[in-house]
Write a protein that holds these residues in place. Structure first.
Motif, short mmCIF file in Angstrom:
data_model
loop_
_atom_site.label_atom_id
_atom_site.label_comp_id
_atom_site.label_asym_id
_atom_site.label_seq_id
_atom_site.Cartn_x
_atom_site.Cartn_y
_atom_site.Cartn_z
N ARG A 112 -3.57 43.13 -9.06
CA ARG A 112 -2.09 42.33 -9.42
C ARG A 112 -0.30 42.65 -8.92
O ARG A 112 -0.78 43.56 -9.35
N SER A 147 -2.07 36.47 -11.23
CA SER A 147 -3.56 36.63 -11.54
C SER A 147 -4.27 37.69 -10.64
O SER A 147 -3.83 38.53 -9.89
N ILE A 166 3.09 31.44 -14.15
CA ILE A 166 2.38 31.19 -15.04
C ILE A 166 2.56 29.86 -15.58
O ILE A 166 3.79 29.88 -16.26
#
Length: 395
Positions: free
Chosen positions: A67, A76, A113
């Motif tokens: 990542r 991710s 996120i």
């Protein structure tokens, strides 16, 4: 992704994503034995698009994922890639071959996120992980083992032993102090350069211990280094080392160009996108999740204790056990046992002085408000007494 497989190592290389969410500052490769099913994994961090994974077992299938990291935080992981190291019997026969097997994979681009999941993971994800480091052609390898937790330096009978166990002793001649940038509890804070033998010089911040210090002040000052030296995470301020065998006594940390987050946000009011602000919060949450996994409770999480570098990466700082919490009497609330930053503190911590990772999550909620309001004062113009009553009634 290209790979070259040997008996005890795998060499990986990949292409940078075409449309990353900001400047990529590093990549993280996670790997583990396939039959372990990620129960115990290791990671390697590198600033380049290649890495060599060493110390592997012959004839073993490993799972690799990659990542990327930008100012918005980690993205991710890429899809899992299974790679089998060579058997001992066949290693000699093929080790001279230079044609690597080529496998195509996608490196996940670092992105934002959802914070709800970060906070949820922070409060319940209590997997305790330790680490060890090794240099490999300028890249840093970080191996996680699910065993080690944070060790309180105050448990050491000799505080100096804790300092030298967790913090690297630096030669004062390697440090060049350039200018004073602030004042700390124990002395001045300066900017400067650190030049270690065989390495290029780097910008650093230097905390100095004022002249005429007592032994208790010296112990309290170095206690922060004993704490910081146990941490290694992209969203936690990195300790370069200490100077204890000369004067002034110094703590040397990485230099964060944009300073404290609260002042930085006020200076740039309205200049960032929502994605950038959420990226800052995601980074803070990642750092706090790491500290919680280590078993460390911060107790004073606030925007003033978050530092920001030139890439807008936010890093948790201020690990001193003896803190000065603002000179402004309105910033603190005095209870039996001393002062606490009431505007950032959970109800149980105010009332019973019970500090846990859960109370750190409460403080993180206040930090979220600070960031999205560009450094506004929490609870606006309420007095500390009124704010305390409000917190306790809702708590």
């Amino acid at each position: 992704m290209k790979e070259k497989v040997l008996q005890r190592s795998v060499e990986l290389s990949w292409q940078e994503p075409e449309h990353p969410n900001g400047v990529i500052t590093e990549y993280e490769i996670k790997y583990y034995e396939k039959d372990q099913r990620e129960r115990s994994y290791s990671t390697v961090k590198t600033r380049s698009t290649s890495a060599s994974i060493n110390n592997l077992k012959p004839g073993t299938v490993y799972v690799f994922q990659i990542r990327a990291f930008t100012a918005a935080g980690y993205g991710s992981y890429s899809p899992r890639l299974d790679v089998a190291t060579l058997e001992e019997a066949t290693a000699t026969a093929v080790s001279s071959e230079q044609n690597p097997v080529i496998i195509i994979a996608v490196v996940a681009v670092a992105g934002t996120i959802i914070l709800v999941f970060m906070v949820f993971g922070f409060i319940i994800g209590r997997r305790h992980c330790g680490y060890s480091k090794a240099d490999q052609e300028g890249d840093e390898e970080l191996y996680f083992h699910c065993t080690k937790t944070y060790i309180d330096p105050e448990t050491y009978e000799d505080p100096n032993r804790a300092v030298h166990q967790f913090a690297k002793e630096l030669d004062a001649s390697c440090i060049k102090i350039e200018r004073v940038i602030g004042a700390g509890e124990f002395g001045e804070v300066c900017s400067g350069r650190l030049k270690l033998p065989g390495k290029r010089d780097v910008a650093v911040a230097i905390k100095t211990l004022k002249v005429g210090f007592t032994e208790k002040q010296r112990r309290d000052f170095l206690c922060e280094a004993s704490i910081m030296g146990q941490f290694d995470h992209p969203n936690v301020v990195h300790l370069e080392g200490v100077v204890t065998r000369g004067k002034p006594v110094m703590i040397v940390i990485e230099y964060m160009e944009n300073g404290a987050l609260d002042a930085f946000l006020r200076k740039h009011d309205g200049q960032f996108t929502i994605i950038q602000l959420v990226g800052m919060l995601r980074g803070i949450a990642a750092g706090m999740r790491y500290l919680a996994d280590m078993g460390y409770v911060h107790r004073d999480l606030a925007a003033r204790n978050i530092l920001v570098n030139s890439n807008l990466v936010c890093k948790v700082s201020d690990f001193g056990l003896s803190r000065v919490i603002e000179d402004d009497p309105e910033a603190v609330y005095t209870t039996t046992g001393g002062k606490i930053p009431v505007r950032w503190t959970a109800p149980e911590a105010i009332q019973y002085r019970k500090f846990t990772s859960a109370s750190d999550v409460w403080s993180y909620g206040i930090v979220m408000w600070e960031v999205m309001s560009y450094g506004e004062r929490p609870y606006w113009d309420m007095s500390n007494q009124d704010e305390t009553l409000t917190v306790l009634s809702f708590g």
